[in-house]
Enzyme design. Structure first.
Site, PDB file in Angstrom:
ATOM      1  N   GLU A 120       0.804  -1.234   0.000  1.00  8.23           N
ATOM      2  CA  GLU A 120       0.000   0.000   0.000  1.00  8.23           C
ATOM      3  C   GLU A 120       0.837   1.284   0.000  1.00  8.23           C
ATOM      4  O   GLU A 120       0.947   1.979   1.014  1.00  8.23           O
ATOM      5  CB  GLU A 120      -0.949   0.007   1.212  1.00  8.23           C
ATOM      6  CG  GLU A 120      -1.933  -1.141   1.206  1.00  8.23           C
ATOM      7  CD  GLU A 120      -2.869  -1.148   2.420  1.00  8.23           C
ATOM      8  OE1 GLU A 120      -2.754  -0.264   3.277  1.00  8.23           O
ATOM      9  OE2 GLU A 120      -3.719  -2.060   2.497  1.00  8.23           O
ATOM     10  N   GLU A 124      -5.350  -8.651   0.507  1.00  8.19           N
ATOM     11  CA  GLU A 124      -5.985  -8.367   1.804  1.00  8.19           C
ATOM     12  C   GLU A 124      -7.465  -8.113   1.596  1.00  8.19           C
ATOM     13  O   GLU A 124      -7.854  -7.360   0.689  1.00  8.19           O
ATOM     14  CB  GLU A 124      -5.415  -7.091   2.458  1.00  8.19           C
ATOM     15  CG  GLU A 124      -4.078  -7.242   3.107  1.00  8.19           C
ATOM     16  CD  GLU A 124      -3.600  -5.960   3.795  1.00  8.19           C
ATOM     17  OE1 GLU A 124      -4.445  -5.152   4.248  1.00  8.19           O
ATOM     18  OE2 GLU A 124      -2.372  -5.778   3.868  1.00  8.19           O
TER      19      GLU A 124
END
Ligand code: IFM
Length: 446
Positions: free
Chosen positions: A165, A354
């Site tokens: 991320e 995720e």
């Protein structure tokens, strides 16, 4: 009837080093930016720290047994860089390496494929002291670290992720200051974005040069459709701007080898880009990891505000998670179809690296944790994923965030994301009902 996925679909669970390991002062580990950040009063809810976290550093065997009990094919974890290079550079710390080597061996002994993330936000503090991701040299250091890890674990780890991320690390850590290192650069953090992406490209080159040819290399990026709070022209422009700053700024360089032209029009300082950088960033990838939780709702700020957009409440009819995030599974279908449409052939096969939810779970009188809301969340998101796959999107795997309840960064330990409940006072692990549900779903795939 349980949902059906392709036979070779990769089922997994995910964690990250800083959120579960604890043992921050053991075996030569150096300090990371999160150690310092947690020590600054008021940064973390209730003053929580990751000193012990889930004590995974000492209990990894028990945790690998829990992973094995799920019947998953793979486990995604990250390396604490400062365990390997306490100052972010130079000779590796043998004891730090030995820990990850034991973890990998334990996984392999139980038939679980390791998926290793090199960087999940815990920069060695010494590199931050030298400028962190504002300093181009950090990208070189990261590539050096990638090379080291590839040489040490490349014979046993088949799946490699460079970063987790880049958008969240930039915005929370460097624009808003709610995460480590706590910088508040607002819109002036393009150099951070660029050096993170450059370091990804350099790390991919280092991995390719040192890993066996069949190794799979990718990145894990957060993705979220940007939705305007209202239908006004201002809010729609704010949503388009968020889409530009999040998805397009962070992924077009990786997938198309260019930044969107609109960034220059915004007046951002793009001087960190040097000739050849974009070619370095756009390395071919074997898979592209997507972390999905919910769409982002956004609204325009009044004219003259320093930043032209702000987060908005999602419409009230959506159910919310413990984090306050709206539950919108269709956002995942929408996102995946949109990615395929916009990037076409340039989009590598996808892996959901995720997805999961925080629920206020507690042990009941019988010692069980009944978490129907998590089961429902996962079930609906898998259905949304299946719908996108039926629509032609190539998705190869799905990882639940997270294996264990853990240190949820600035939120501390209150949000519980795990399939396994952790009693932080005793470190006792209790598989929740969702753990059994996920295990049965995987078993039902045959
Ligand atoms: O816990 C985090 C993780 O570290 C990165 N992705 C989102 C998760 C939930 O907030």
């Amino acid at each position: 009837m349980p949902l059906r996925f392709p036979k070779d679909f990769l089922w997994g669970v995910a964690t990250s080093a800083y959120q579960i390991e604890g043992a921050l002062h053991e075996h030569g580990r150096g300090p990371s930016i999160w150690d310092n950040f947690c020590r600054q009063g008021g940064r973390i809810a209730r003053g929580d720290t990751a000193e012990t976290a889930c004590d995974h550093y000492h209990r990894y065997r028990e945790d690998v047994a829990l992973i094995a009990g799920l019947g998953v094919g793979a486990y995604r974890f990250s390396i604490g860089w400062s365990r390997i290079q306490p100052d972010g550079t130079g000779v590796p710390n043998r004891q730090g390496l030995a820990f990850y080597s034991r973890l990998v061996d334990e996984l392999l002994a139980r038939g679980i494929t390791p998926m290793l993330t090199l960087y999940h936000w815990d920069l060695p503090q010494a590199l931050q002291d030298a400028g962190g991701w504002l300093n181009r040299d950090t990208a070189e250091r990261f590539a050096e670290f990638a090379q080291l890890m590839a040489r040490l674990l490349g014979d046993r780890v088949p799946h490699w992720i460079t970063h987790n991320e880049t958008f969240e690390h930039t915005v929370l850590g460097h624009a808003l200051g709610t995460h480590a290192p706590g910088l508040t650069l607002g819109l002036d953090c393009f150099a951070v974005v660029h050096h993170l992406l450059l370091s990804h490209g350099q790390a991919v080159q280092a991995l390719r040069a040192n890993l066996p040819a069949q190794a799979q290399v990718g990145i894990a990026q957060s993705m979220a459709p940007a939705r305007p709070a209202t239908d006004s022209a201002e809010d729609r422009s704010a949503a388009a701007l968020l889409h530009l700053l999040h998805e397009r700024q962070h992924n077009e360089p990786l997938l198309l080898g260019r930044y969107p032209d609109e960034l220059a029009a915004l007046g951002l300082d793009l001087s960190a880009i040097r000739p050849g950088d974009l070619a370095t960033i756009a390395q071919p990838l074997d898979f592209f990891g997507i972390n999905y939780y919910n769409p982002n709702h956004v609204q325009a700020t009044p004219p003259g505000s320093p930043v032209p957009l702000r987060e908005a409440e999602a419409p009230a009819h959506y159910e919310r998670t413990e984090m306050g995030w709206p539950i919108i599974p269709q956002g995942l279908t929408e996102l995946l179809l949109d990615l395929r449409q916009r990037y076409g052939e340039k989009l590598p096969p996808l892996v959901i690296t995720e997805n999961g939810t925080a629920v206020p779970d507690a042990l009941d009188a019988g010692g069980c944790v009944d978490d129907p809301r998590r089961i429902d969340y996962l079930d609906q998101h898998l259905l949304a994923l299946r719908t996108a796959m039926d629509g032609g999107v190539d998705v190869r795997g799905y990882f639940v965030w997270s294996l264990l309840d853990n240190f949820e960064w600035a939120e501390g330990y209150r949000p519980r994301f795990g399939l396994v409940h952790v009693d932080y006072a005793t470190q006792r692990r209790t598989p929740k009902r969702s753990y059994h549900w996920y295990r049965d779903l995987i078993a039902a795939q045959g």
